[in-house]
Design a protein around this motif. Structure first.
Motif, PDB file in Angstrom:
ATOM      1  N   GLY A  17      -8.266   0.802  -2.398  1.00 17.82           N
ATOM      2  CA  GLY A  17      -8.198   2.223  -2.703  1.00 17.82           C
ATOM      3  C   GLY A  17      -8.164   3.074  -1.450  1.00 17.82           C
ATOM      4  N   PRO A  18      -8.105   4.411  -1.621  1.00 13.81           N
ATOM      5  CA  PRO A  18      -8.028   5.317  -0.479  1.00 13.81           C
ATOM      6  C   PRO A  18      -9.217   5.200   0.475  1.00 13.81           C
ATOM      7  CG  PRO A  18      -7.470   6.471  -2.497  1.00 13.81           C
ATOM      8  CD  PRO A  18      -7.996   5.136  -2.908  1.00 13.81           C
TER       9      PRO A  18
ATOM     10  N   ASP B 127     -13.199  14.294  -5.684  1.00 11.22           N
ATOM     11  CA  ASP B 127     -12.592  13.003  -5.362  1.00 11.22           C
ATOM     12  C   ASP B 127     -12.591  12.773  -3.852  1.00 11.22           C
ATOM     13  OD1 ASP B 127     -12.129  12.578  -8.038  1.00 11.22           O
ATOM     14  OD2 ASP B 127     -10.047  13.268  -7.972  1.00 11.22           O
TER      15      ASP B 127
ATOM     16  N   THR C 169      -2.721  13.753   0.738  1.00  8.00           N
ATOM     17  CA  THR C 169      -2.698  14.669  -0.400  1.00  8.00           C
ATOM     18  C   THR C 169      -4.067  15.304  -0.629  1.00  8.00           C
ATOM     19  OG1 THR C 169      -0.975  13.327  -1.443  1.00  8.00           O
ATOM     20  CG2 THR C 169      -2.192  14.855  -2.858  1.00  8.00           C
ATOM     21  N   GLN C 170      -5.121  14.504  -0.438  1.00  8.99           N
ATOM     22  CA  GLN C 170      -6.476  15.016  -0.628  1.00  8.99           C
ATOM     23  C   GLN C 170      -6.875  15.995   0.475  1.00  8.99           C
ATOM     24  OE1 GLN C 170      -8.541  14.502  -3.053  1.00  8.99           O
ATOM     25  NE2 GLN C 170      -7.858  12.673  -4.130  1.00  8.99           N
TER      26      GLN C 170
ATOM     27  N   ASP D 126       0.752   3.983  -1.656  1.00  9.59           N
ATOM     28  CA  ASP D 126       0.107   5.277  -1.872  1.00  9.59           C
ATOM     29  C   ASP D 126      -1.251   5.411  -1.196  1.00  9.59           C
ATOM     30  OD1 ASP D 126       2.197   6.023  -3.650  1.00  9.59           O
ATOM     31  OD2 ASP D 126       1.236   4.843  -5.222  1.00  9.59           O
ATOM     32  N   ALA D 127      -1.746   4.356  -0.559  1.00  2.00           N
ATOM     33  CA  ALA D 127      -3.116   4.384  -0.051  1.00  2.00           C
ATOM     34  C   ALA D 127      -3.331   5.485   0.972  1.00  2.00           C
ATOM     35  CB  ALA D 127      -3.461   3.021   0.566  1.00  2.00           C
TER      36      ALA D 127
ATOM     37  N   ASN E  11       0.832  -1.205   0.000  1.00  2.00           N
ATOM     38  CA  ASN E  11       0.000   0.000   0.000  1.00  2.00           C
ATOM     39  C   ASN E  11       0.875   1.267   0.000  1.00  2.00           C
ATOM     40  OD1 ASN E  11      -2.707  -1.354   0.539  1.00  2.00           O
ATOM     41  ND2 ASN E  11      -1.471  -2.131   2.237  1.00  2.00           N
TER      42      ASN E  11
ATOM     43  N   HIS F 235      -9.119  18.573  -6.283  1.00  2.00           N
ATOM     44  CA  HIS F 235      -9.665  17.215  -6.154  1.00  2.00           C
ATOM     45  C   HIS F 235     -10.788  17.158  -5.125  1.00  2.00           C
ATOM     46  CE1 HIS F 235      -6.277  15.991  -8.594  1.00  2.00           C
ATOM     47  NE2 HIS F 235      -5.429  16.449  -7.697  1.00  2.00           N
TER      48      HIS F 235
ATOM     49  N   ALA G 246      -2.391   9.160  -0.318  1.00  2.00           N
ATOM     50  CA  ALA G 246      -3.462   9.785  -1.100  1.00  2.00           C
ATOM     51  C   ALA G 246      -4.421  10.547  -0.195  1.00  2.00           C
ATOM     52  CB  ALA G 246      -4.219   8.721  -1.894  1.00  2.00           C
TER      53      ALA G 246
ATOM     54  N   HIS H 244      -1.383  10.948   9.590  1.00  2.00           N
ATOM     55  CA  HIS H 244      -0.572  10.111   8.703  1.00  2.00           C
ATOM     56  C   HIS H 244       0.580   9.492   9.473  1.00  2.00           C
ATOM     57  CE1 HIS H 244       2.321   9.359   5.290  1.00  2.00           C
ATOM     58  NE2 HIS H 244       1.213   8.769   4.853  1.00  2.00           N
TER      59      HIS H 244
END
Length: 478
Positions: free
Chosen positions: A42-43, A80, A16-17, A9-10, A7, A77, A13, A25
């Motif tokens: 996914g995220p 998203d 980042t969002q 980038d899970a 994982n 985003h 992300a 984090h």
């Protein structure tokens, strides 16, 4: 330290969002389970896992989403992030029912689903649950969500029924039987929902407003002028209730477009006002009455008490009849409750119940209509405590000790603000009463709900929903 190689980038992300902070984090990176997590779809799955593990709360998630949406023009985003948060809410709801990757794997191991169904369902289910894996609930969910074809499930049922009696076969049979009961109940609820929706369109808004404001209980407060605690049938009480009925009738006429239907709207009348009991220490009376609208008669309940504990200003508040009978119908001669959840104690029982119910919710009803806004009477003064999902908890009898020191079983009535039934009626929630016996166990001096609480709570909630919707013959899971 890094996240699991599966994982990379899970969780980044989410950062980042803007859905999680740097500190949150860092908490993910430091969590002992992070490195061992399986690949996350996914995220949203990452955010749901954080919710289940207590690394972010619902309130913190909502606050982050509000910040993102308020800066939407500067946030590339924003849409998203909203989608991720909504999907995470769905996953957390499933986690609260034990519908997880673990449950899917167990069903596959038991031969009740194939590998393809398991792999597809993993995309829609959380990695970890907030309650133990629930195999019957997961199997039923696969069918009702059409991830498992009904024909495949029926073929499995037939195969299980034909198996010789041995340990594994008995467990498979139990899972399938309980899943079928949940599927039947879901089908009955959907059928009744569609029927009620059509009937609501035909009969107009009067019955709906009566249910929300009075019959459903707990959603509004109505002012009384005199000091002291008036009787349930006192002149000031009748005047307040008559004003409420008049206002309900006026609201309906204002929102009824068809002239002929508007002409048929009559102001409901109140009668048979009676006192159930008076809690002296709280200075609150519990009362019931009958609402008459044409040929229809419905029971309503209300309480009369101070606006604040030391206030002399009185209010009448709509309440659930079952709750009022439970709370005010079991008082001693001095107006105190006869049942206080000994040896647990009322406060400890309520805290344990709320903690046990917090991760649980009904199956996410994404296919149900979103609540529509409706105007409230100017007489309404909302009580925030009554808008909680679990509004009130009342003990209706003495707790009993379970065998082998397995804890205490206590009969309760719980006032529950149900979002699903609220969506059907068009409000944020509809108050229903959950009646049942719930078990509590003691760990290191503190009380908590027993391990079978999720199953009992879910079944009791379903029973209350069906009862409110007039269904009395649906097969219930045991």
């Amino acid at each position: 330290m890094t996240t699991s190689a599966a994982n990379p980038d899970a969780f980044l992300a989410l950062l980042t969002q803007g859905l999680i902070t740097d500190a949150q984090h860092d908490a993910v990176l430091a969590h002992p389970e992070t490195a061992a997590l399986p690949p996350l779809p996914g995220p949203a799955h990452a955010l749901a896992w954080m919710r289940v593990r207590g690394l972010i709360t619902q309130e913190e998630q909502d606050a982050a989403l509000d910040r993102i949406e308020s800066a939407a023009t500067d946030h590339p985003h924003a849409d998203d992030a909203t989608d991720i948060a909504i999907d995470a809410d769905d996953l957390v709801d499933l986690a609260g029912q034990g519908i997880t990757h673990e449950a899917l794997e167990a069903l596959h191991k038991d031969g009740l689903i194939d590998a393809e169904t398991r792999d597809i369902a993993r995309q829609e289910t959380p990695v970890t649950g907030s309650v133990p894996a629930a195999l019957p609930a997961t199997l039923a969910w696969l069918v009702t969500e059409e991830l498992l074809e009904k024909a495949s499930f029926e073929a499995t049922r037939a195969q299980v029924a034909a198996e010789p009696a041995f340990a594994l076969a008995a467990e498979r049979a139990r899972i399938v039987k309980e899943a079928q009961a949940l599927i039947d109940a879901d089908a009955q609820l959907m059928s009744t929902w569609k029927s009620n929706t059509q009937r609501t369109r035909r009969t107009g808004a009067l019955k709906f407003l009566l249910t929300v404001l009075v019959l459903g209980g707990g959603l509004g407060w109505y002012l009384l002028a005199p000091a002291g605690v008036p009787g349930c049938d006192a002149a000031s009480t009748r005047k307040t209730l008559d004003r409420l009925m008049f206002r309900v009738g006026m609201d309906v006429r204002m929102h009824t477009i068809d002239p002929e239907q508007r002409a048929d709207v009559r102001t409901p009348t109140i009668g048979a006002l009676r006192e159930v009991g008076y809690r002296k220490a709280d200075r609150v009376r519990g009362c019931t009455a009958v609402i008459t609208q044409g040929d229809d008669k419905d029971e309503m309940a209300y309480t009369i008490g101070p606006v604040a504990p030391k206030s002399d200003e009185m209010i009448v508040r709509g309440a659930d009849p079952t709750i009022v009978r439970a709370r005010f119908g079991h008082l001693d001669a001095s107006g105190k409750p006869r049942y206080n959840a000994e040896p647990i104690g009322r406060e400890a029982l309520e805290a344990a119940f709320r903690a046990g119910a917090a991760p649980l919710s009904a199956r996410q009803a994404g296919s149900y209509p979103r609540p529509r806004a409706h105007s409230e009477s100017s007489m309404v003064d909302t009580d925030p405590a009554r808008s909680r999902e679990i509004a009130e908890i009342e003990v209706t009898g003495a707790c009993r000790a379970l065998e082998n020191d397995a804890g205490q079983a206590c009969p309760l009535v719980v006032e529950y603000n149900d979002r699903l039934l609220g969506a059907i009626g068009g409000d944020d929630s509809t108050s229903i009463a959950l009646s049942g016996e719930f078990s509590f166990v003691q760990d290191d001096g503190s009380w908590r709900v027993s391990d079978d609480f999720p199953k009992i709570f879910t079944r009791t909630l379903l029973e209350a929903r069906l009862k409110r919707m007039g269904v009395t013959d649906a097969a219930m899971p045991q």
